[in-house]
Each structure stands twice: as C-alpha cells, then as structure tokens.
Design an enzyme around this catalytic site. Structure first.
Site, PDB file in Angstrom:
ATOM      1  N   GLU A  84       0.823  -1.211   0.000  1.00 17.86           N
ATOM      2  CA  GLU A  84       0.000   0.000   0.000  1.00 17.86           C
ATOM      3  C   GLU A  84       0.859   1.264   0.000  1.00 17.86           C
ATOM      4  O   GLU A  84       0.469   2.291  -0.543  1.00 17.86           O
ATOM      5  CB  GLU A  84      -0.949   0.012   1.201  1.00 17.86           C
ATOM      6  N   PHE A 109     -11.810  -8.154  13.321  1.00 16.33           N
ATOM      7  CA  PHE A 109     -10.685  -8.536  12.474  1.00 16.33           C
ATOM      8  C   PHE A 109     -10.358  -7.405  11.486  1.00 16.33           C
ATOM      9  O   PHE A 109     -11.237  -6.907  10.797  1.00 16.33           O
ATOM     10  CB  PHE A 109     -11.013  -9.824  11.723  1.00 16.33           C
ATOM     11  N   GLN A 110      -9.119  -7.015  11.435  1.00 15.17           N
ATOM     12  CA  GLN A 110      -8.631  -5.946  10.563  1.00 15.17           C
ATOM     13  C   GLN A 110      -9.336  -4.613  10.800  1.00 15.17           C
ATOM     14  O   GLN A 110      -9.536  -3.827   9.875  1.00 15.17           O
ATOM     15  CB  GLN A 110      -8.721  -6.352   9.085  1.00 15.17           C
ATOM     16  N   LYS A 168     -17.668  -1.843   5.288  1.00 19.69           N
ATOM     17  CA  LYS A 168     -17.928  -2.896   4.300  1.00 19.69           C
ATOM     18  C   LYS A 168     -19.418  -3.082   4.031  1.00 19.69           C
ATOM     19  O   LYS A 168     -19.819  -3.291   2.885  1.00 19.69           O
ATOM     20  CB  LYS A 168     -17.326  -4.217   4.790  1.00 19.69           C
ATOM     21  N   MET A 224      23.391  10.360   4.095  1.00 20.85           N
ATOM     22  CA  MET A 224      23.238  11.577   4.884  1.00 20.85           C
ATOM     23  C   MET A 224      23.440  11.296   6.372  1.00 20.85           C
ATOM     24  O   MET A 224      24.030  12.099   7.094  1.00 20.85           O
ATOM     25  CB  MET A 224      21.866  12.205   4.625  1.00 20.85           C
TER      26      MET A 224
END
Lengths: 173, 575
Positions: free
Chosen positions: B64, B126-127, B176, B486
């Site tokens: 993602e 869940f999630q 959902k 750096m």
C-alpha cells in the site's frame, strides 16, 4: 496569557477530537472546554480557555483552527466585554449538625443545596471561575468528597463598551 | 476494468450497491487511474470495479505504501488529485506514511479505505483500525461514510477539498456493509461547505504595497516555492523577472518553477543551498516569498534569516504567513493569481539595483557548487550531472531523501515546472521509485528517472513488479554508496565518525534482482563505463535499473550546520 476562544462548529462525529488534537499537535495548553448545541440544528458551540505564550502563537492558533473544515466561526472573547459562567457541583461530608452552618457559607455565593444524604450534602454553584474557587476553599474544611465542574462557557455582552473602557469589563485582564 | 470479462458470465445485480455508487462518483470526478491493493473490507468495491464499464485503470502495487507514493507522483505532475484504494486495518495503516508525506508537501490525494462493517465497528473486529483517529492530524480532512445515501456528495466534497486551496490528502473511510448493501437512493445535491472558503485572488491593495516596495528596493529577491507550481504561475513569474530584473532563488520543492539555467537564477537556498542564494537572502532588503512556507531547512536559525529585509509573503494558506518569519506584506492568494495581479499592477521595477545584480553575479562566479571528481571512480554528483547532460529532453526526476536528493537538487538544472518530484517536508525514504511509477502513468510520453539511494530503494523495491507487469519505461538509477549517506555524513561531521548502523555493505545483487523481475539491470563502476552507457540506457523504451557504484566518503556541500544561520556555511570552497 489566558484566552477565551469560542468556536461555532458543525456537529459532525469527531469534531471535538479534531480541535483538541490540533491544539495538542501545536502544543497549546487547554485549561477548560465546554461544548453544547446551539439554537441551530447541527451546529454546536465550543468554549475553550487556553494558555498561549504570546500574540503570534495566538494568531497561529486561530489560523490553524480556521483551516478545520468543520469550524464555521472563531471568536476570541478575551478582549471583549463578556458574560462568562461556569457551573460546579460540590459534594461535602456533612451531617445534620453542620447543615445550617454550610447553608450560611453558601448563601452569599447564591449557591444551592441540591442533594442531601445522611452523611453528605451537595451544592450547586455558578459563576466566574474565581468565585467557584473561593467557595471550594471555604467548603474544604468540611471534607470534599467529589467535585464536578463544567469548564467556562461564555459569550459577548449585547452592548460593547468603547475600547478604552474594555479592561474593566474583561474577565482575564 | 475487466480483464477476464469475456470469459465470465456477467451477472448484473438488480440494484446498485454502495460500491457501485462509489465507482460512479469516481467516474464523475474524471478519475482515470486508481492505485490500490484489495483486501477483505474492500471486496465489494473491487467487485464493483470488476463489474464496472468505467474507463479507468487500476494499478495493483505490491504494497500500500507503494500505491500512495505512486499516487503522490501522479498528483504532482498531473496537477490533479491522485486516488488510492486500500483495505481496512493493515491496508489503511500502511498508507499512513504517504498520507503524512502528501500533507507536508501539499499534494492532492483522495484516499479510500475500507472499514469493518458498522455492525462490528468498535469491537476490535478482524482488521479493524481507527483510521479516522489515526489520520485526523495528517489529513486536510477525513470522512467516515455513514450511509450509502451520502456517498456521491462526500466524494464530491473530498475531491473539492483535496484539490482546491492549499491541496492535501483527504481520507474517505467506507464500512464494508455500506459498500456491499444495495442502495436505493443517493444524495445528488451539490455540496455546501460553509467552513471551507479558501481565498484564491489577492487583495489588490496588498499587491500595490508589494509593487511600491519593489520600486524602492535596492536589493530585491524572489523566493519561489511549490505554490508557484500549484498555481501554474511559472510563465508569469518569468515575465516579471525578465522585465524587472529581480533575481530568483528557490526552495527544494520550488525547483523548476523558474528556469534553473536562467542568468537571474541563483540556485536553491537553505541547508544545502548555494552560497550565493543564502547570502542573497541574508543581504536582501526585500524578500518576496511566492508560495513557499519558510520551512526550517530553508531558513536555518530564524534569528539570522533575512534580517535586513522587508518580507512579502504570498501564500494560499493564511496560517503559513507569519508562522515562522515576521511578514511585512502578507498576501493571501493563489500564487499564480497573485503573480498575474502583480504583473498587471507593476509599472516600474526597482529604481537602482544594478550594484546588487553585479554582486550576485560575482558571487555566482566566485562561489559555484563544487565537488572533487577522481579520474576513474564515480562520485554521485558527477553521475547526476552526467545524467542531466545526456537527457537534454528535461526528464521527470524523482528522488527519496538524503544525499542523492540534495545532489539532484543542486546539479539537475530543472528548466520547466513539474519535472521534479521529491519528498521534501516529511523526507520519506522509499518515496522516489513508486512516485516515478505514478509519474510515468500520469505522463506516459515523458521520460521518468528515479534517482534513488541504495537504502531508500530497498524500502519499496517490491514495486519492480509493477514495471514488469506494465512494462513501464521508468529508469531507476541507484546511486549506490553502500551507506545511508546523509546519516553517515552527519555522523562524520557531528558524531566524530562513529558510523552507527549507517554503513550497509550487505545488499542484494541489484542486477540479479532486476533480472528476477525480467527487467534489464546494469552495474556500472567506472566513469568511463557510465559515460559510454548512460545515454543509451536512459533513452531505452524499456524499464532499466542502473546500479551506479559511487564513492562512499563523499559529503553534500556547502552546508549550514544545524542551529546556525544560513549565512554561516561550511564547505563553500574546496578544501
């Protein structure tokens, strides 16, 4: 310096979180918050007392608040003539023998006894924060069991005095 | 959007679902590309995507974070909102870095995240992750959809908020059940945002003050920021500068807003800016900031910043004006609109500033950027300069953060707007490569080069799959010094050469890695080979990965040490 800032906001879920989160992120210290609905459906008003370092910080705070999409209006009441009130409920230890004594203490504060039990007594008081502080100090010797305070809520007076007279009306000066 | 549609029987649902409404709303916003990754909570949306006849493409990244950086690159060069779609929980939290990056660099994004069904919200399902709570401080605004009825209006609002005013990311969280369930009625009314009325045009009286100040100035200076790019003000700026001969410096993100090879351009200013630019800011008597936000990497210690100057600041975000630097002439406006009004009003330029121009010209000659280039081995500065020289066609260049980013800013003279895509504010490693994918999809006809370090590239290299799958001709040049350059430089300068965890000799064989994805990979170790091969590699129609081995012990100079004023530079001249 302490400032009283009121926000008119759209009453959407999470709006309080947006405002307090913003203040936390930009390191502004919130002394009190009160939130309630207004006369318009879906519009709420928040009153904040915040502690800011200087005018530049204050300007930054109001500008950042303006960027919030749910914020409709911001007013800094600190330099205006205002009516400001806070409500406190104070529960103290008390039996029948001291009830009258307590009554005598709270009367000048125009506070009211709103609940009594065998060993406690609850007082309701409204006013400026200093007045509430003063009453709490007077009641402390009896033994305070609980305190609930609302935080300050305020708006500007219907009539605003000339700028020169402002300080004597202002709450924080 | 349906690859295998022919082989399957298309079962048209009787009624539309919330997800169908969502796709229709995206089509209405003329979305042509979505960067995303499917998962449980967005199954209904991916199903609607599959069934849709809409003409847009979905780019499946392999993480993602890759999706959102690609969308950022897309948004930067297309100047329109990039669209991201990810699932709830881990899908959404993987987007967080990109959302914060877009917020810092004012990139318009509409980020669609799935959420668990409303029936289980708040039960640690869940999630489930509180993505509203997580993204509130790093978005311009965010929404959680409460019913399918409001989808069209919220999507309209989201695109409007993301791409107007000061652009930024907007998250839309979609439970959902709302995307899955049938929806019989939607709110098609136009949106109304009373709390969001960004100023676009400048107050003409403020512009008048600016013109007056310019007339009186003996040492005027323009500082360009990314606002000039967002406001499409480059042409007007060039006309003003050429007519009135006002010198120009730039922030990191403003590069390309003004031609990098112009005689009045002094180079980038700030921590690794040119000596000429930093001294010009220190000495000028009028600093005109056009669309920059006076970031600390530009200003250095504020006590020493533009002390002698009247400061004019054009910014579309009023909160930026006076935030860091005291401003005498505030102008809240779109930078392009302000420049147009300025040009319209300004009849005379500075009365007498020839000595100033001479002084700057002298500084430019006397204190150019410098690096030592050994005979055979490569230093990154040389490699970047060489790529710049062989790709005269003004490619789009993306970078991560760090040494290679600063060198690219210093040595790649951007002549045109929207050629420079870098993570400035947040300084995100792993940004450059996926951003290059987004740029290539946004501008298929352009040449896109991802200049990345070996450290940053390893953070998002899984997106090589996207190049393989779509045969996108992105050119990846890894400036490989086997170190986090750096970090190493700061450890050398400020931590007495204690190279704590910054020298990373163990790394994959990048050529084999490219080949594993069926991409041409080339390792180049000498200047001669680089010179011989780079032209052809950069003009290939195929994706190419170049592992360019550069010298490790090389520092970005000049430099303003942390905490000092920008006039206090080290490494201005070769040792």
């Amino acid at each position: 310096m302490k400032r009283i800032i009121t926000l008119v906001v759209q009453n959407r879920s999470g709006v309080l979180n947006r405002i307090t989160g913003l203040m936390q992120k930009r390191q502004f210290n919130i002394e009190s918050i009160s939130v309630g609905r207004t006369e318009k459906e879906g519009i709420s008003k928040m009153t904040f007392v915040v502690d800011v370092e200087d005018h530049r910080k204050l300007e930054q705070l109001t500008k950042q608040l303006h960027k919030q999409i749910d914020v409709l209006k911001i007013t800094d009441l600190s330099d205006k003539a205002i009516v400001a009130r806070e409500l406190a409920l104070i529960k103290i230890v008390s039996n029948a023998s001291v009830r009258n004594e307590v009554q005598g203490i709270i009367e000048p504060f125009r506070a009211a006894v709103i609940d009594v039990s065998k060993d406690s007594l609850s007082v309701q008081v409204t006013g400026k924060s200093e007045k509430i502080e003063a009453l709490i100090e007077l009641l402390r010797p009896y033994g305070i069991k609980d305190i609930a305070r609302t935080g300050l809520t305020a708006f500007s007076r219907g009539q605003q005095p000339q700028a020169a007279e402002l300080t004597q009306y202002s709450l924080l000066k | 959007m349906k690859l295998q549609a022919e082989t399957k029987t298309k079962s048209q649902p009787v009624t539309k679902t919330g997800a169908d409404i969502l796709i229709e709303s995206l089509v209405e916003q003329q979305v042509d590309t979505i960067f995303g990754y499917p998962g449980g909570a967005v199954l209904p949306i991916y199903d609607a995507l599959y069934r849709s006849d809409a003409e847009f493409q979905h780019i499946l990244t392999r993480h993602e974070q890759g999706a959102i950086h690609a969308a950022e690159g897309y948004a930067r060069v297309r100047r329109k909102a990039g669209v991201v779609l990810a699932t709830s929980g881990p899908g959404a939290t993987n987007l967080v870095t990109g959302i914060a990056d877009a917020m810092m660099d004012s990139l318009p994004l509409v980020v669609l995240t799935g959420q668990v069904a409303t029936t289980v919200t708040g039960t640690d399902a869940f999630q489930e992750a509180d993505i509203m709570g997580i993204t509130t401080p790093i978005t311009k605004h965010n929404y959680q959809i409460q019913s399918a009825y409001e989808i069209p209006k919220i999507i309209k609002e989201a695109f409007h908020i993301a791409s107007t005013g000061r652009p930024g990311p907007v998250v839309v969280d979609i439970p959902k059940d709302i995307s899955a369930n049938p929806c019989f009625e939607t709110d098609q009314s136009p949106f109304h945002l009373p709390g969001y009325q960004p100023t676009f045009n400048p107050n003409p009286l403020q512009i008048k003050k600016l013109s007056e100040a310019v007339k009186q100035a003996k040492k005027p200076l323009i500082l360009t920021g990314a606002g000039v790019l967002h406001g499409a003000g480059s042409e007007t700026l060039l006309e003003i500068v050429e007519e009135f001969k006002i010198p120009v410096t730039s922030t990191l993100l403003g590069l390309g807003a003004f031609p990098g090879d112009h005689e009045l351009f002094l180079g980038m200013a700030g921590m690794h800016g040119t000596y000429t630019s930093n001294m010009a800011i220190t000495d000028c008597d009028l600093l005109i900031n056009v669309g920059a936000r006076f970031d600390d990497r530009l200003t250095g210690n504020l006590e020493h910043f533009a002390k002698n100057a009247v400061v004019a600041h054009i910014d579309i975000d009023p909160a930026e004006i006076g935030k860091n630097v005291h401003t005498h002439i505030p102008i809240v406006s779109d930078a392009g609109a302000a420049l147009k009004e300025w040009k319209r009003q300004m009849k005379e330029g500075p009365q007498d500033h020839s000595a100033w121009l001479e002084e700057l010209h002298y500084n430019k000659q006397a204190y150019p950027l410098w690096f030592n280039s050994p005979k055979e081995e490569m230093v990154a500065q040389w490699a970047i300069k060489t790529i710049h020289d062989v790709t005269k066609g003004d490619p789009i260049v993306t970078t991560d953060v760090g040494q290679h980013q600063m060198w690219a800013a210093q040595y790649f003279q951007f002549r045109k707007p929207d050629r420079w895509v870098t993570s400035g504010g947040l300084g995100t490693m792993g940004f450059g490569f996926p951003a290059a994918i987004g740029c290539q999809l946004a501008k298929p006809e352009e040449r896109v080069i991802a200049l990345v370090g070996d450290g940053g590239f390893q953070m998002t290299l899984q997106e090589l799959s996207v190049l393989q799958e779509r045969n996108l001709p992105v050119k990846i040049v890894i400036l490989n010094n086997q170190a986090l350059g750096m970090v190493r430089q700061w450890q050398e300068e400020f931590y007495e050469e204690r190279y704590s965890e910054s020298l990373v000799a163990c790394q994959p064989d990048f050529v084999k890695l490219a080949e594993a994805y069926s991409i041409k990979g080339v390792k180049i170790e000498s200047k001669a080979d680089f010179e011989n091969q780079i032209g052809e590699l950069m003009s290939s129609d195929e994706p190419v990965l170049v592992d360019a081995r550069v010298i490790q012990q090389e520092n970005v100079f000049p430099m303003v040490p942390p905490g000092r004023g920008i006039n206090d530079m080290v490494g201005v001249k070769p040792k």
